[in-house]
Scaffold this motif. Structure first.
Motif, PDB file in Angstrom:
ATOM      1  N   ALA A  82     -15.383 -18.995   6.380  1.00 18.42           N
ATOM      2  CA  ALA A  82     -16.797 -18.446   6.753  1.00 18.42           C
ATOM      3  C   ALA A  82     -17.792 -19.182   5.941  1.00 18.42           C
ATOM      4  O   ALA A  82     -19.064 -19.008   5.715  1.00 18.42           O
ATOM      5  N   ASP A  83     -17.568 -20.592   5.254  1.00 16.90           N
ATOM      6  CA  ASP A  83     -18.158 -21.247   4.561  1.00 16.90           C
ATOM      7  C   ASP A  83     -19.210 -22.059   5.445  1.00 16.90           C
ATOM      8  O   ASP A  83     -19.097 -22.641   6.260  1.00 16.90           O
ATOM      9  N   GLU A  84     -20.739 -21.638   5.211  1.00 15.63           N
ATOM     10  CA  GLU A  84     -21.833 -22.363   6.186  1.00 15.63           C
ATOM     11  C   GLU A  84     -22.088 -23.605   5.805  1.00 15.63           C
ATOM     12  O   GLU A  84     -22.848 -24.241   6.834  1.00 15.63           O
ATOM     13  N   VAL A  85     -21.672 -23.833   4.727  1.00 17.38           N
ATOM     14  CA  VAL A  85     -22.032 -25.549   4.160  1.00 17.38           C
ATOM     15  C   VAL A  85     -20.960 -26.434   4.573  1.00 17.38           C
ATOM     16  O   VAL A  85     -21.278 -27.468   5.273  1.00 17.38           O
ATOM     17  N   ILE A  86     -19.643 -25.951   4.187  1.00 14.67           N
ATOM     18  CA  ILE A  86     -18.581 -26.869   4.207  1.00 14.67           C
ATOM     19  C   ILE A  86     -18.288 -27.046   5.592  1.00 14.67           C
ATOM     20  O   ILE A  86     -17.953 -27.934   6.115  1.00 14.67           O
TER      21      ILE A  86
END
Length: 334
Positions: free
Chosen positions: A279-283
């Motif tokens: 759920a990583d919004e940057v990666i």
């Protein structure tokens, strides 16, 4: 009305976190927020460590970063301040800094340091310096530069020599993961903006016991194949460009830096772990780049993965002090 206001602020925070890497990311409705970290000293490196650095040829690196509040952390109080635990070096990501001071997206290593202190570590066993300008306005201009790599490599060597430890542990986040991996690997590199080809020197593998990479872009970043190699951060020389597919084959044209970085494995330390979230919004959601998990370190010993908020890009760092400690202290992932 109040709920809607909070929701808007959370969405704005998601956009800001994406902007830290100079990327264009899709919004996500946050389901939770990392708890505010306990206050950690922002006074920087101790005078004892600063004096040692100046006397041992490291003064020119300005590891203290006195131009920033929270620019550094660590050091002995005096010669009598003994180092018992293996020293831990924390390396932050793009536009973050050593110690957070309340600026959104710059939480630093406050939460991790506080957890290690609660487990019996002392400030003389925990170290961090700031690389880069610590300014989100310049995030897209940051890359795996000669300056960043030589600076972090020298910091690793300085901490090891200063503490007298046989080995150190390294915990890195985001862009700090790939910077730290190359700083340890050493060898040839190139930076056209800093004189072209150069050599970092021999590998530092023998100095590192445990390496923990949190939310790193080891295979590149999904947002960079959407934008193309248009900024230094997403560059195809020293950036995170993951290449392109041609007729279903590839990827081709992967960043030269990442290609060399991943040409061998196991050099980051005796034990190598990753912490990541799908759920990583940057990666990028799923941490996937062309079907591969970019947050995993090639040849890693183990990992700790998450799949939902609040374990996003910064939550993976700020909320995982327990697992970071377990990895470096006991070489365990549970």
């Amino acid at each position: 009305m109040r709920s809607a206001s909070i929701h808007r602020r959370l969405l704005a925070a998601s956009f800001f976190l994406c902007a830290l890497l100079g990327l264009t990311c899709l919004p996500v409705a946050a389901k939770g927020r990392p708890a505010a970290p306990t206050a950690v000293s922002t006074s920087g490196l101790t005078p004892h460590f600063r004096n040692w650095l100046a006397a041992n040829g490291y003064g020119g690196f300005d590891f203290a970063r006195t131009d920033l509040a929270g620019g550094s952390y660590g050091g002995r109080q005096s010669d009598a301040d003994t180092v018992v635990n293996q020293p831990v070096i924390f390396i932050h990501g793009n536009s973050d800094k050593a110690i957070g001071t309340g600026v959104p997206g710059q939480s630093g290593w406050n939460a991790s340091i506080q957890y290690f202190l609660s487990q019996g570590y002392k400030p003389s066993e925990l170290y961090a310096t700031t690389w880069g300008p610590a300014n989100a306005l310049f995030s897209s201009q940051q890359y795996h530069s000669r300056e960043n790599l030589t600076r972090l490599r020298a910091f690793i060597q300085a901490v090891r020599d200063y503490t007298g430890a046989a080995k150190v542990d390294i915990i890195a986040h985001s862009m700090g993961v790939t910077l730290a991996r190359k700083a340890i690997k050493g060898g040839p590199a190139s930076d056209a903006l800093a004189g072209g080809s150069y050599n970092l020197g021999p590998s530092l593998t023998s100095m590192v016991d445990t390496f923990v990479g949190i939310a790193g872009g080891n295979q590149g970043l999904a947002a960079c194949y959407l934008s193309g190699p248009t900024t230094p951060t997403c560059g195809n020389t020293n950036g995170f460009y993951p290449g392109y597919l041609l007729g279903g084959f590839g990827p081709y044209g992967v960043s030269a830096f990442l290609t060399e970085l991943n040409s061998s494995s196991g050099y980051e330390g005796a034990y190598r772990y990753s912490i990541w979230s799908s759920a990583d919004e940057v990666i990028g959601y799923g941490c996937l780049v062309y079907g591969r998990n970019t947050c995993r370190i090639p040849g890693q010993t183990g990992e700790r993965g998450f799949s939902a908020a609040p374990y996003g890009h910064f939550g993976c760092k700020d909320l995982t002090g327990y697992w970071q400690w377990r990895m470096v202290k006991f070489h365990a992932t549970s």
